[in-house]
Motif scaffolding. Structure first.
Motif, PDB file in Angstrom:
ATOM      1  N   GLU A  89       0.834  -1.207   0.000  1.00  0.00           N
ATOM      2  CA  GLU A  89       0.000   0.000   0.000  1.00  0.00           C
ATOM      3  C   GLU A  89       0.867   1.255   0.000  1.00  0.00           C
ATOM      4  O   GLU A  89       0.546   2.248  -0.674  1.00  0.00           O
ATOM      5  N   MET A  90       1.983   1.221   0.738  1.00  0.00           N
ATOM      6  CA  MET A  90       2.886   2.370   0.754  1.00  0.00           C
ATOM      7  C   MET A  90       3.476   2.623  -0.636  1.00  0.00           C
ATOM      8  O   MET A  90       3.577   3.769  -1.090  1.00  0.00           O
ATOM      9  N   ALA A  91       3.885   1.548  -1.325  1.00  0.00           N
ATOM     10  CA  ALA A  91       4.425   1.696  -2.680  1.00  0.00           C
ATOM     11  C   ALA A  91       3.368   2.265  -3.621  1.00  0.00           C
ATOM     12  O   ALA A  91       3.667   3.092  -4.486  1.00  0.00           O
ATOM     13  N   THR A  92       2.129   1.837  -3.428  1.00  0.00           N
ATOM     14  CA  THR A  92       1.036   2.342  -4.254  1.00  0.00           C
ATOM     15  C   THR A  92       0.836   3.837  -4.033  1.00  0.00           C
ATOM     16  O   THR A  92       0.647   4.598  -4.985  1.00  0.00           O
ATOM     17  N   VAL A  93       0.901   4.269  -2.779  1.00  0.00           N
ATOM     18  CA  VAL A  93       0.757   5.693  -2.458  1.00  0.00           C
ATOM     19  C   VAL A  93       1.915   6.490  -3.046  1.00  0.00           C
ATOM     20  O   VAL A  93       1.719   7.580  -3.593  1.00  0.00           O
ATOM     21  N   MET A  94       3.137   5.944  -2.950  1.00  0.00           N
ATOM     22  CA  MET A  94       4.298   6.625  -3.529  1.00  0.00           C
ATOM     23  C   MET A  94       4.127   6.812  -5.034  1.00  0.00           C
ATOM     24  O   MET A  94       4.404   7.882  -5.585  1.00  0.00           O
ATOM     25  N   PHE A  95       3.668   5.760  -5.709  1.00  0.00           N
ATOM     26  CA  PHE A  95       3.454   5.847  -7.158  1.00  0.00           C
ATOM     27  C   PHE A  95       2.367   6.860  -7.478  1.00  0.00           C
ATOM     28  O   PHE A  95       2.506   7.671  -8.409  1.00  0.00           O
ATOM     29  N   GLU A 100       0.627  12.012  -9.717  1.00  0.00           N
ATOM     30  CA  GLU A 100      -0.282  13.144  -9.510  1.00  0.00           C
ATOM     31  C   GLU A 100       0.459  14.463  -9.364  1.00  0.00           C
ATOM     32  O   GLU A 100      -0.101  15.522  -9.625  1.00  0.00           O
ATOM     33  N   SER A 101       1.738  14.412  -8.936  1.00  0.00           N
ATOM     34  CA  SER A 101       2.488  15.643  -8.689  1.00  0.00           C
ATOM     35  C   SER A 101       3.071  16.238  -9.955  1.00  0.00           C
ATOM     36  O   SER A 101       3.441  17.405  -9.994  1.00  0.00           O
ATOM     37  N   GLY A 102       3.197  15.451 -11.025  1.00  0.00           N
ATOM     38  CA  GLY A 102       3.786  15.950 -12.262  1.00  0.00           C
ATOM     39  C   GLY A 102       2.881  16.957 -12.945  1.00  0.00           C
ATOM     40  O   GLY A 102       1.678  16.791 -13.007  1.00  0.00           O
ATOM     41  N   THR A 103       3.481  18.002 -13.471  1.00  0.00           N
ATOM     42  CA  THR A 103       2.749  19.012 -14.231  1.00  0.00           C
ATOM     43  C   THR A 103       3.523  19.338 -15.478  1.00  0.00           C
ATOM     44  O   THR A 103       4.733  19.132 -15.558  1.00  0.00           O
ATOM     45  N   GLY A 132      11.107   9.641 -17.469  1.00  0.00           N
ATOM     46  CA  GLY A 132      10.325   8.846 -16.525  1.00  0.00           C
ATOM     47  C   GLY A 132      11.169   8.250 -15.420  1.00  0.00           C
ATOM     48  O   GLY A 132      10.746   8.207 -14.259  1.00  0.00           O
ATOM     49  N   ASN A 133      12.385   7.807 -15.757  1.00  0.00           N
ATOM     50  CA  ASN A 133      13.238   7.198 -14.735  1.00  0.00           C
ATOM     51  C   ASN A 133      13.916   8.237 -13.847  1.00  0.00           C
ATOM     52  O   ASN A 133      14.214   7.947 -12.684  1.00  0.00           O
ATOM     53  N   ARG A 134      14.157   9.425 -14.372  1.00  0.00           N
ATOM     54  CA  ARG A 134      14.619  10.507 -13.491  1.00  0.00           C
ATOM     55  C   ARG A 134      13.544  10.834 -12.455  1.00  0.00           C
ATOM     56  O   ARG A 134      13.842  11.068 -11.277  1.00  0.00           O
ATOM     57  N   GLN A 135      12.308  10.853 -12.909  1.00  0.00           N
ATOM     58  CA  GLN A 135      11.197  11.156 -12.009  1.00  0.00           C
ATOM     59  C   GLN A 135      11.045  10.052 -10.963  1.00  0.00           C
ATOM     60  O   GLN A 135      10.794  10.318  -9.787  1.00  0.00           O
ATOM     61  N   LEU A 136      11.197   8.800 -11.394  1.00  0.00           N
ATOM     62  CA  LEU A 136      11.111   7.681 -10.451  1.00  0.00           C
ATOM     63  C   LEU A 136      12.205   7.783  -9.394  1.00  0.00           C
ATOM     64  O   LEU A 136      11.947   7.614  -8.195  1.00  0.00           O
TER      65      LEU A 136
END
Length: 261
Positions: A89-95, A100-103, A132-136
């Protein structure tokens, strides 16, 4: 006319006001206790992520989380049968927070750091995999032991479905087969996850803690092996540059392997 009292009750029985006391004194005053937030999976996961930065993954026990929530530990088992279910669940929230934070927009420096990058596939497939991987990586680094939480966890629900579908469809539209798209995206993902796991393991978690590896001392120990000694400056420092170089090597390898430009 005075209010009659039950003759069977003692004059100063609990709940009765003593003679001469105001009528309101007979009632117990309500306690001004803070109202507890509703205990659900999302709230527990949010609390666990906040606590993670203080205690790390090893110290993140259900008992510690229950104490933070001011509840008994068994109350958490109603939502999570074990710690791995909580980590999922924590990993899901992180994802979810990452997507959601990207603009849209942001400076080039922000994009390279994975900030304000958005999540709508665009540009060349090479740049999109890099972005995408920088963001991850930026997301994982926001949490102490963030990569360990992510590693081996399974997302709950289908929140990740739209982003995964969009990524794979974008790669297929760029010329990849569905299998190649899956291999390319999963290979860069696993590189990022492994890199950040090592990075967080080797970098000091506390600001005043000594570095895990003394590069100068290591070089002295390996004085008979000059190239190995000199490599320490790259192996245990310059994480941003090393991540970027390694990611670009993988993307270049994907391009060479599949011949898709």
């Amino acid at each position: 006319m005075a209010e009659q009292r039950n003759p069977k009750e003692p004059e100063n029985a609990p709940g009765n006001a003593p003679k001469g006391a105001p009528k309101s004194a007979a009632k117990n005053e309500p306690k001004n206790e803070p109202k507890k937030a509703r205990l659900d999976k999302a709230y527990v996961a949010d609390t666990a992520l906040d606590l993670l930065n203080d205690v790390g993954l090893e110290g993140l026990t259900l008992r510690a989380i229950a104490k933070e929530l001011n509840v008994q530990a068994p109350a958490l088992y109603w939502h999570f049968k074990n710690k791995q279910a909580l980590l999922d669940e924590m990993a899901t929230v992180m994802f979810r927070r990452m997507t959601e934070s990207g603009t849209e927009g942001g400076t080039e420096a922000d994009k390279r750091a994975g900030k304000g990058a958005g999540y709508e596939p665009r540009g060349s497939w090479q740049e999109w995999l890099l972005l995408g991987n920088r963001q991850l990586r930026a997301t994982l680094l926001r949490y102490r032991d963030g990569a360990k939480v992510f590693s081996g966890s399974r997302f709950t629900g289908t929140d990740h479905g739209p982003q995964m579908e969009a990524n794979l469809r974008f790669l297929v539209d760029c010329g990849f087969t569905p299998d190649q798209a899956t291999w390319a995206s999963s290979t860069t993902y696993m590189y990022t996850l492994g890199f950040v796991t090592e990075e967080q393991g080797m970098r000091s978690q506390a600001p005043d803690a000594p570095p895990p590896v003394d590069v100068a001392e290591r070089a002295e120990l390996l004085a008979d092996y000059p190239m190995a000694a000199a490599a320490g400056e790259q192996l245990f420092a310059a994480y941003d540059e090393r991540f970027e170089e390694g990611l670009r090597l993988i993307v270049a390898g994907i391009e060479a392997r599949y011949g898709i430009r």
